[in-house]
Structure formats: structure tokens, C-alpha cells
Design an enzyme around this catalytic site. Sequence first.
Site, mmCIF file in Angstrom:
data_model
loop_
_atom_site.group_PDB
_atom_site.id
_atom_site.type_symbol
_atom_site.label_atom_id
_atom_site.label_comp_id
_atom_site.label_asym_id
_atom_site.label_seq_id
_atom_site.Cartn_x
_atom_site.Cartn_y
_atom_site.Cartn_z
ATOM 1 C CB THR A 101 27.142 8.390 -23.943
ATOM 2 O OG1 THR A 101 25.880 8.663 -23.344
ATOM 3 C CG2 THR A 101 27.974 7.525 -23.012
ATOM 4 C CG ASP A 159 18.025 15.566 -37.226
ATOM 5 O OD1 ASP A 159 18.054 15.129 -36.063
ATOM 6 O OD2 ASP A 159 18.327 14.881 -38.221
ATOM 7 C CB VAL A 206 19.104 12.914 -26.297
ATOM 8 C CG1 VAL A 206 19.790 13.973 -25.438
ATOM 9 C CG2 VAL A 206 19.361 11.533 -25.716
ATOM 10 C CB THR A 258 28.290 8.314 -29.027
ATOM 11 O OG1 THR A 258 27.475 8.227 -27.850
ATOM 12 C CG2 THR A 258 28.605 9.764 -29.306
ATOM 13 N NE ARG A 268 16.755 3.789 -32.813
ATOM 14 C CZ ARG A 268 17.081 5.041 -32.493
ATOM 15 N NH1 ARG A 268 18.040 5.660 -33.168
ATOM 16 N NH2 ARG A 268 16.461 5.660 -31.515
ATOM 17 C CB CYS A 319 22.285 3.957 -21.873
ATOM 18 S SG CYS A 319 21.739 5.539 -22.542
#
Length: 468
Positions: A158, A73, A54, A123, A369, A298
Site C-alpha cells: 500500500t 524473504d 500478503v 509499508t 501488531r 490497513c
Amino acid sequence: MNPPLSNTESRSENRSNVPVVTDYSRRGQEGTLEEPAIERAREATICVVGLGYVGLPLAVRFAEANFDVVGFDVDESKVETLQNGVDTTGDLTDEAVAESGVSYTTEASQIADADYVIIAVPTPVDCDNRPNFDFVEAAASTVGSKMTAGTTVILESTVYPGATREVMIPALEEASEMTAGEEFFVGYSPERATPGDEEHGLADVVKVVSGQTEQVLEDVAALYESVVDAGVHRAPTIEVAEASKVVENTQRDLNIAFVNELSMALERLDVDTREVLEAAGTKWNFHDYRPGLVGGHCIPVDPYFLAYQAEQAGFTPKLIQTGRAVNERVPQHVADLTIKALNECQKTLCESRVLVLGLSYKAGVGDIRSSKIANVVEKLKEYDIDIEGFDPFADADAIHDEFGIDVQTELDFTDFDAILLGTPHEEFVEMDLEEAADSLNEQPALIDVTAALDENAVADAGFVYRRV
């Protein structure tokens, strides 16, 4: 218990009713609320915190639009790779990363230079499917400790409705010793990244934006309008924007759950699900969803955010929970189809070898993942079936560590009893089926999870064919 609200809010008042400052001047720049939002945005320095799938495209896009951009980061290896001009996501190009002009850094002190800080960290949910905000809180604490007065912080992660105010703002306030809505400002704009989809990149999808106040909303909207060609949608509150993200993916999860359950039921009735959907799809208002594994970051996660917060408010969303349970059963269904195919080929399970083609969660990407192929492999291992994998996009060592199987670096069908086509990368969809069948053991099976192949062509090549 929820974290305390910031001292500018109360649970009984309108959440958007936060005090408005009248001076946006920062570090010697002239600027007031009367100045057009787009003009203030164009002069801004932006810091993107979290350079994953993202954050990195976001940072590069802003830099391409001639903003001064800092990409921060905590992963030193990732930052060093980016500094060397190498794309770490697979969605950009090395050239885009190298020539973007983004200042990639692990130095949190550079956050102080930013007018806007965009937090784009993961998240996930924990083992009990509860939201895990550790990354958000850690990022907010780091940002709060470095940002200066007047900064606008925008969360892209999110979250459930209310989390920006209840989780991020308190972390920012505690670390900065400043007050949200008075000394710094907060917005929320949910990411809508679609890895591997060139037609629906950052610039091509309408961006939902929100802010604490009307002025913050207009500033955030102007900022994103400068890089999103499709435009922005101004949500009336932060909570509406938060809910919109989890709802759009929960809707997809429920629709997929319906066709997945339909597929399991029709399999028992010996009726072809795909043919049923094709026939039903001739009606003008029929929605086209297809059965399959539901992986990624998601769709299989966002419904848990909504369900969790609804439970906290005293309501149990049974339909959402049931949809999740159905989709979580699909890996077992795929394993069952594989076992039935091997039995039909008269193979002894404990002596069978299966080659899994495609282990990432989505075609055209290498991200393993949240790939539900891992769950299928786990189920097949319970029958002592020997599993080997191959994925031209994913790292072989990462696959070995994540899936616990041997991994081919060059595709070889020799001495296998079946192919499990898990992720339909283009290379697999276009493979020579007859050549593959000739290389496999006698009477081979092919299990096509996404129905990417032509059933007749597979049968003509000599396979026993199964699909979800």
C-alpha cells in the site's frame, strides 16, 4: 523532496507514456507482443518478495495454479519454518505450505530466474504518521541488483498515489542500471488481503491491476486472472490503482469514526448507541457501521498515506485527519468505560484486577501488531489497575513483550474484578457467563468492546455490563 523521476519520465508528460519494447523474449523463450498475454503468463516464473500475510498466500496460490514460484524473504527463521512445511500466517494450512511446490529461499540470486517479481513488503507509518518506504526501497534495491532484462516488477504494498514511480522505480533503476519501460517493466496491484476471512480470500476478491503501458497492463491482468476467480479491474494508470487502495480503507475509517463519535456522544446522553443504530438501520439506505477499536495494518494506516501526499501537494484533508483523530481516541473511551464499570461495582481502582480476553487486532487471528487493545491497557495502567491477558490465538511471550502484562496460558477467572472482552474470538463469545461470574470476585464487571455478547445474558449472570 521527492526522489528524481526515472529518465523515461517528466512531470509535464502523461505518466503512462513510457516507451514500449517489441520483444519479450527471455532466456531462450519465444515471445512477442502479438502473442496472447495469457499464454506468456502461463509460461512465467514468479518470485514473490516478502512472505508475510500478503506474500505467502500469493506465492502458494500461484504455485497451486502450476506456476514455478520462488518465495523470497530476508527472515531466515521464517524461511526455515516455511521450508519445514509450517504456515507462518495462520491463514493457510501447514499442508498447503508443504505441498505448494514454492521454493522458499533467502538467496536473492534466485530472483534472476523470475519473469515476474511481486514485491509484497510492509509499508508502515512512522511515529509522526508519515509513510515509511524503507522496506519497499530495500526490496526494490535487492530485486534490481538481481533481476535480468525483460523482468516485470509488480508492487503490492500500500502506497500513496505516485509512490511506485517516485520511490520504487528509481530504486530499481539505480540497483539494476537499467531503464524502466525499456529494459524492465513495472506494474502495481494493491493487496486486498483480509486475514481470518475465509469468504474473502485472494481468489474471491476482484484484483485491481495497472501497468506502465497498455501491454504491461494486459500482461499483469493476465497473470492475476489466472489465480483470482473474481476477476480483475484494469485501472487506467498506476496512480489510480494506488489511490484506490488508500481510498477504500479511508472510506471505512471515516464511517467508523462517525459511529465512534456518535457512541461517545450518546454515552454522555445515556442513550444506547447499538439500539440507535438498530433503529436507524431500518431505513433502506442506512449504512451499517458499528463503533469499536480501529486496529490492524490497513484501516488505521492507509488514510495517513493519502493525507500525507495531499499535504505535499498543498491541500489539507481535514475530514480525513479528523476521522483518524476520532478513532485514535477510542482506546481512552474504552478505558473510561472500564473505570466507570469498576466504580459502579464499588471497586478501588488501584486494587482492581482486570482480565483482558483477546489481544489480537481481529477475531480469529493471532496478530497483535497494530492492536488497539494495547492502547487500552496502557490507559488502564495509568490508574494502577492490575492487568492480565489471555488470547488463544496469539503467542503468550509476544503478548508479554508487546503489552507489558502477565499472560495466562490457560483461562482462569479467579481473583479478578472485571473482564474486558477486547477481541471477540469465538471461544469468548460462547463462554459460560454464569460460570465465569462465579469464579470472579464479588460484583464483577464485564466491558464488551464490540458488543459481541447479549446484554441481558450478561446481566442475568451477575455482571455490571458496559459496551462501546
